[in-house]
Design a protein around this motif. Structure first.
Motif, mmCIF file in Angstrom:
data_model
loop_
_atom_site.group_PDB
_atom_site.id
_atom_site.type_symbol
_atom_site.label_atom_id
_atom_site.label_comp_id
_atom_site.label_asym_id
_atom_site.label_seq_id
_atom_site.Cartn_x
_atom_site.Cartn_y
_atom_site.Cartn_z
ATOM 1 N N ALA A 260 -13.196 59.444 31.919
ATOM 2 C CA ALA A 260 -12.748 58.109 33.136
ATOM 3 C C ALA A 260 -13.624 57.896 34.088
ATOM 4 C CB ALA A 260 -11.296 59.227 33.302
ATOM 5 N N ALA A 261 -13.592 56.418 33.714
ATOM 6 C CA ALA A 261 -14.323 55.375 34.247
ATOM 7 C C ALA A 261 -14.013 55.483 36.561
ATOM 8 C CB ALA A 261 -14.237 53.987 34.115
ATOM 9 N N THR A 262 -14.735 55.488 36.755
ATOM 10 C CA THR A 262 -14.863 55.426 38.452
ATOM 11 C C THR A 262 -13.789 54.278 38.841
ATOM 12 O OG1 THR A 262 -16.556 53.960 38.348
ATOM 13 C CG2 THR A 262 -17.187 56.413 38.865
ATOM 14 N N SER A 263 -13.305 53.951 40.031
ATOM 15 C CA SER A 263 -12.782 53.109 40.862
ATOM 16 C C SER A 263 -13.148 51.707 40.613
ATOM 17 C CB SER A 263 -12.191 53.265 41.849
ATOM 18 O OG SER A 263 -13.286 53.250 42.978
ATOM 19 N N ASP A 264 -14.573 52.118 40.610
ATOM 20 C CA ASP A 264 -16.227 50.159 40.920
ATOM 21 C C ASP A 264 -15.996 50.104 39.280
ATOM 22 O OD1 ASP A 264 -16.215 50.857 43.878
ATOM 23 O OD2 ASP A 264 -17.483 51.671 43.498
ATOM 24 N N GLU A 265 -16.240 51.102 38.512
ATOM 25 C CA GLU A 265 -15.751 50.361 37.062
ATOM 26 C C GLU A 265 -15.251 49.779 36.045
ATOM 27 O OE1 GLU A 265 -19.199 54.347 35.536
ATOM 28 O OE2 GLU A 265 -16.882 54.152 35.536
ATOM 29 N N ILE A 266 -14.039 50.678 37.159
ATOM 30 C CA ILE A 266 -12.780 50.020 36.640
ATOM 31 C C ILE A 266 -12.606 48.681 36.920
ATOM 32 C CG2 ILE A 266 -10.305 49.916 36.412
ATOM 33 C CD1 ILE A 266 -11.364 51.825 34.223
ATOM 34 N N SER A 267 -13.059 47.982 38.173
ATOM 35 C CA SER A 267 -12.557 47.225 38.799
ATOM 36 C C SER A 267 -13.412 45.593 38.594
ATOM 37 C CB SER A 267 -12.988 47.143 40.926
ATOM 38 O OG SER A 267 -11.490 47.770 40.991
ATOM 39 N N LYS A 268 -14.734 46.164 38.535
ATOM 40 C CA LYS A 268 -15.823 45.438 37.520
ATOM 41 C C LYS A 268 -15.085 44.964 36.608
ATOM 42 C CE LYS A 268 -20.687 44.640 36.099
ATOM 43 N NZ LYS A 268 -22.125 46.001 36.400
ATOM 44 N N ALA A 269 -14.857 45.565 35.612
ATOM 45 C CA ALA A 269 -14.706 45.593 34.256
ATOM 46 C C ALA A 269 -13.017 44.436 33.966
ATOM 47 C CB ALA A 269 -14.228 47.032 33.463
ATOM 48 N N ILE A 270 -12.388 44.313 34.859
ATOM 49 C CA ILE A 270 -11.561 43.341 35.248
ATOM 50 C C ILE A 270 -11.844 42.316 35.667
ATOM 51 C CG2 ILE A 270 -8.872 43.384 36.044
ATOM 52 C CD1 ILE A 270 -8.362 45.438 34.305
ATOM 53 N N ASP A 271 -12.634 42.003 36.200
ATOM 54 C CA ASP A 271 -12.799 41.201 36.817
ATOM 55 C C ASP A 271 -14.234 41.104 36.085
ATOM 56 O OD1 ASP A 271 -11.565 41.137 39.252
ATOM 57 O OD2 ASP A 271 -13.567 42.068 40.195
ATOM 58 N N GLU A 272 -14.886 40.649 35.050
ATOM 59 C CA GLU A 272 -15.477 40.890 34.134
ATOM 60 C C GLU A 272 -15.471 39.852 32.825
ATOM 61 O OE1 GLU A 272 -18.789 43.027 33.726
ATOM 62 O OE2 GLU A 272 -19.878 42.401 35.627
ATOM 63 N N TYR A 273 -13.836 40.694 32.172
ATOM 64 C CA TYR A 273 -13.717 41.137 30.797
ATOM 65 C C TYR A 273 -11.988 40.266 30.648
ATOM 66 C CZ TYR A 273 -16.617 43.904 29.718
ATOM 67 O OH TYR A 273 -18.650 44.750 29.133
ATOM 68 N N GLY A 274 -11.896 39.282 30.506
ATOM 69 C CA GLY A 274 -10.951 38.224 30.110
ATOM 70 C C GLY A 274 -9.849 38.653 29.521
ATOM 71 N N GLY A 275 -8.961 37.674 29.169
ATOM 72 C CA GLY A 275 -7.782 38.370 28.038
ATOM 73 C C GLY A 275 -8.092 37.204 26.478
ATOM 74 N N PHE A 276 -7.612 37.269 26.019
ATOM 75 C CA PHE A 276 -7.602 36.492 23.946
ATOM 76 C C PHE A 276 -6.069 36.148 24.580
ATOM 77 C CE2 PHE A 276 -10.444 39.992 23.596
ATOM 78 C CZ PHE A 276 -11.087 39.671 23.632
ATOM 79 N N THR A 277 -6.036 34.548 23.600
ATOM 80 C CA THR A 277 -4.607 34.368 23.451
ATOM 81 C C THR A 277 -5.172 34.921 21.779
ATOM 82 O OG1 THR A 277 -5.492 31.888 24.759
ATOM 83 C CG2 THR A 277 -3.938 31.686 22.572
ATOM 84 N N TYR A 278 -3.898 35.516 21.555
ATOM 85 C CA TYR A 278 -3.763 36.337 20.366
ATOM 86 C C TYR A 278 -2.529 35.886 18.717
ATOM 87 C CZ TYR A 278 -4.654 40.182 23.235
ATOM 88 O OH TYR A 278 -5.525 41.013 24.036
ATOM 89 N N ALA A 279 -3.553 35.658 17.759
ATOM 90 C CA ALA A 279 -2.908 34.674 16.497
ATOM 91 C C ALA A 279 -2.600 36.066 15.786
ATOM 92 C CB ALA A 279 -3.717 34.585 16.194
ATOM 93 N N ARG A 280 -1.401 35.812 15.185
ATOM 94 C CA ARG A 280 -0.545 36.930 13.984
ATOM 95 C C ARG A 280 -2.370 36.840 12.931
ATOM 96 N NH1 ARG A 280 -0.163 40.598 10.925
ATOM 97 N NH2 ARG A 280 0.854 41.750 9.682
#
Length: 280
Positions: A260-280
């Protein structure tokens, strides 16, 4: 059928498949040693208040987890047969050219278009924006038919009460405490067509969800859960709109032995990694 007809309670966000987690060395548990416990009494009272609208988003199930129950509307294809190999492969077709208020819109009037719409709608409805009233109203009005939206807005506002938000560690406006990051994401794994015509479609989205509060003082660290979200869509005003939707737990793969990642690692990942527009 009214929008509420398809919404049923589906118990804990973790369902019956609990995640096996190996925590970082040197800590007894993630996020300062507070392990997520059962929420039986609060979940039952929340279900009573919220009623059948609760399952519009994965976050409601997160607050309900711990009661060990699960129910849903199980849907099957009209033919009762499994999809062939070709239908499970990604198409590679670009889903949309435009966005409305940051939400992908203008999906193709095809089976693939309906699947792309359902996948992207699950992402929007599983986002942190649903916890803030103004954004939630915009999402519901944009993604549902006008008839469905008018029936859902009031009950959903009651569902996202200050008491409910506080159970997730949020203030009355849906904001996380200073120094913490609230996480709510839906990541589609795949979609399948259970019914399709020029006027309507029933699409199931298999997804993994992230939910929890990342922070040094959080007692609800971010966890994952696997679910299937089924949308009844209608072609309306040049796009696919949701008429009703329902969720059920799984199918969940065997959990890995990840650290399991630390809280800092999770927070950083959420800030740095954006979502996608999904296609079938």
């Amino acid at each position: 059928m009214s929008p509420g007809d398809e919404h049923e309670t589906s118990g804990g966000y973790g369902g019956t498949g609990q995640t096996r987690t190996r925590y970082p060395q040197g800590t007894g548990d993630v996020y300062g040693g507070a392990r997520r416990g059962g929420r039986s009494s609060s979940s039952k009272s929340l279900v009573t208040v919220v009623g059948v609208v609760v399952l519009l988003i994965a976050a409601i199930a997160f607050a309900n987890r711990g009661d060990g129950t699960s129910s849903s509307n199980d849907s099957t294809t009209s033919s009762g047969s499994k999809p062939d190999a070709a239908s499970t492969a990604a198409s590679g077709t670009k889903p949309v050219e435009t966005k409305t208020g940051g939400i992908p819109s203008g999906f193709a009037h095809t089976e693939q278009g309906a699947q792309s719409a359902a996948a992207n709608y699950s992402v929007s409805l599983g986002s942190t924006g649903m916890f803030q009233k103004e954004i939630r109203h915009s999402l519901v009005n944009s993604l549902y038919t006008s008839a469905a939206a008018s029936k859902l807005t009031g009950p959903m506002d009651q569902a996202y009460s200050a008491d409910f938000l506080s159970k997730l560690g949020l203030d009355a406006n849906g904001n996380a405490p200073t120094g913490s990051t609230f996480v709510s994401r839906v990541i589609p794994v795949g979609t399948t067509v259970q019914h399709y015509s020029d006027n309507d479609a029933k699409i199931a989205v298999w997804y993994v969800g992230l939910i929890g509060m990342s922070g040094q003082t959080s007692t609800d660290p971010v966890t994952t859960s696997w679910k299937t979200w089924t949308f009844d869509l209608q072609w309306s005003n040049g796009d696919w709109k949701i008429v009703t939707d329902s969720q059920k737990d799984g199918p969940a793969p065997v959990p890995g032995d990840d650290t399991a990642a630390t809280s800092d690692e999770i927070s950083k990942a959420i800030d740095e990694y954006g979502g996608f527009t999904y296609a079938r």
